[in-house]
Design a protein around this motif. Sequence first.
Motif, short mmCIF file in Angstrom:
data_model
loop_
_atom_site.label_atom_id
_atom_site.label_comp_id
_atom_site.label_asym_id
_atom_site.label_seq_id
_atom_site.Cartn_x
_atom_site.Cartn_y
_atom_site.Cartn_z
N GLU A 191 0.83 -1.21 0.00
CA GLU A 191 0.00 0.00 0.00
C GLU A 191 0.87 1.26 0.00
N ILE A 193 0.95 5.17 1.16
CA ILE A 193 0.36 6.07 2.13
C ILE A 193 0.90 7.46 1.83
N LEU A 211 -4.81 6.73 1.14
CA LEU A 211 -4.24 5.38 1.17
C LEU A 211 -4.66 4.67 -0.11
N ASP A 213 -4.09 0.99 -2.53
CA ASP A 213 -3.55 -0.37 -2.51
C ASP A 213 -2.45 -0.50 -3.56
N LEU A 219 -8.15 3.56 -1.22
CA LEU A 219 -8.81 2.92 -0.09
C LEU A 219 -9.30 3.91 0.95
N GLU A 220 -8.57 5.02 1.12
CA GLU A 220 -8.92 6.01 2.14
C GLU A 220 -8.66 7.42 1.62
N LYS A 240 -1.30 0.91 12.12
CA LYS A 240 -2.61 1.44 12.53
C LYS A 240 -2.74 2.94 12.39
N ARG A 279 -4.99 5.02 10.40
CA ARG A 279 -4.65 4.72 9.02
C ARG A 279 -5.88 4.29 8.22
N ARG A 280 -6.83 3.67 8.89
CA ARG A 280 -8.03 3.19 8.19
C ARG A 280 -9.28 3.77 8.85
N ASP A 281 -10.31 3.98 8.03
CA ASP A 281 -11.59 4.54 8.48
C ASP A 281 -11.38 5.86 9.22
#
Length: 510
Positions: A191, A193, A211, A213, A219-220, A240, A279-281
């Motif tokens: 990924e 970032i 973010l 892939d 993805l984000e 995270k 990092r996610r959501d």
Amino acid sequence: MGAAYRVASELALQPEVDYPNSPFFLGPEAPCRFEAEVFNCVVRGEIPKQIDGTYYRCMPDHLWAPLYDDDVFINGDGAIDAVRIKDGHADFKQKFVRTERFTIERAARRAVFGKYRNRYTDDIRVKHKIHSTANTHVIYFEKQLLALKEDSLPYAMNPDTLETKGVYDFHGQYTSPTFTAHPKIDPHTGELITMGYEAKGDMTTDVAYFLFDKTGKKLEECWINTPYVGMMHDMAATDKWIVFILTPLAGVPLDLLKQGHKHFAWDENKPLTFGILPRRDAKPQDVKWFHYKNAFYGHSGNAFDGEDGCVYLDSPLTYMNKFWFFPPIGEDMHRAKSAQRPMRDPVSHYVRWKFDPNATDLYVEPEELVNVNGEMPKVDPRYETKPYNFVFLAMTDPEAEEAPAGGIYNAIAKCNINDGTYEYWSAGINIALHEVAFVPRFPEAPEADGYLISVVNRHDKLLTDIVILDTADMAKGPVAIIELPFRLRNGIHGSWVDQEDLPGEDFVKP
């Protein structure tokens, strides 16, 4: 004095190549202005056969004399160096990134873009064009090179020919006009970032986090705001969390920018600031800002998640304004006190920051890991985003009686962050060493066991070498030296790419 030299010294230079009388444009830092290809470079020693791949490096190089004498070296056109190493041999290429700025100025045969990140100083006909010089970093993603400059989107390039493909916007998914010079590619997931700051225009506090892939699918995306406007040259990532770093090289008021001021000015009243974001959501309200006292942060070493739920970030920390060419507003860059070495504190050391997502006290103090005056940290990429034990640093030889030429680094160190010990190789006082690339000895080799590659500028003879060090015996010095028949300027950042990851085209095709 010979007749030919006397005549040459009496003839004025053409205005478009009459560079300022400044250290940024003289001697070993005089513009190079060439593209080159060297097949089968001269090698002293023996290149280990295990090394199979390409080292890419970015170099700012002014093709034209700047419109303003106080312009800075980081405004030069981006030239990409590529050193292909295979079967104990090395081949070299250098090519300029064909940015929009490059093509416009080449057609004009002169500079028409103004000061670094100040479109108000441009020729009025180009002020709305893409400003990127693509001169700060080069990474490998989606089987192509991305040449980076943090005021604009990346430029994609062919990794074998170094031909420019064009502006890369992640297939239309990237919605910010700016892009960091230091995106992170997670070696465990592939990924990418990244982020862009001043993402809604000059002197805005907006930051956009993304973010992607490994195939380039988004993805984000999350937009946040910083406590103040400042340089955000690097970032960091764990499994995270994302860490944003806001350095007190503050953006100047917009009215000063419009008057022709430099984009940044050191602000002694602003703290070094860190933001953490999931990092996610991620949601804008999730960001948490921590602060330290006024200090300089250049580059991240590594970051990882602790078993205690905290976020750990390791980096060099400097107690002066290392970017002295951006002095406080109203001060002369050559005399500003903010750029003077501190009397009591160390100039720089390698430290660890701890950020507790549940903290209520948002002031943080770093823990010293290694007491060295160094920068350009590099860890074994297999350990990025994870706990690790070693970091490589470009540093000043602590035993040298004289400072290295130009006040830059002249040694490379392998540092153990657990006990603070380090071993290093010093190149001498007339040598400028740069950021290293690390190549593992073999895929399953222990951490930091392998080879370091660095570009070395020989100020003593105005030529450039590429050195290869064995990390098992740093003090021994290079096991191989790749000699180039010309001089390169100081570069900024680069990346190593294994041959198995490259597309398989012929780098040395006639």
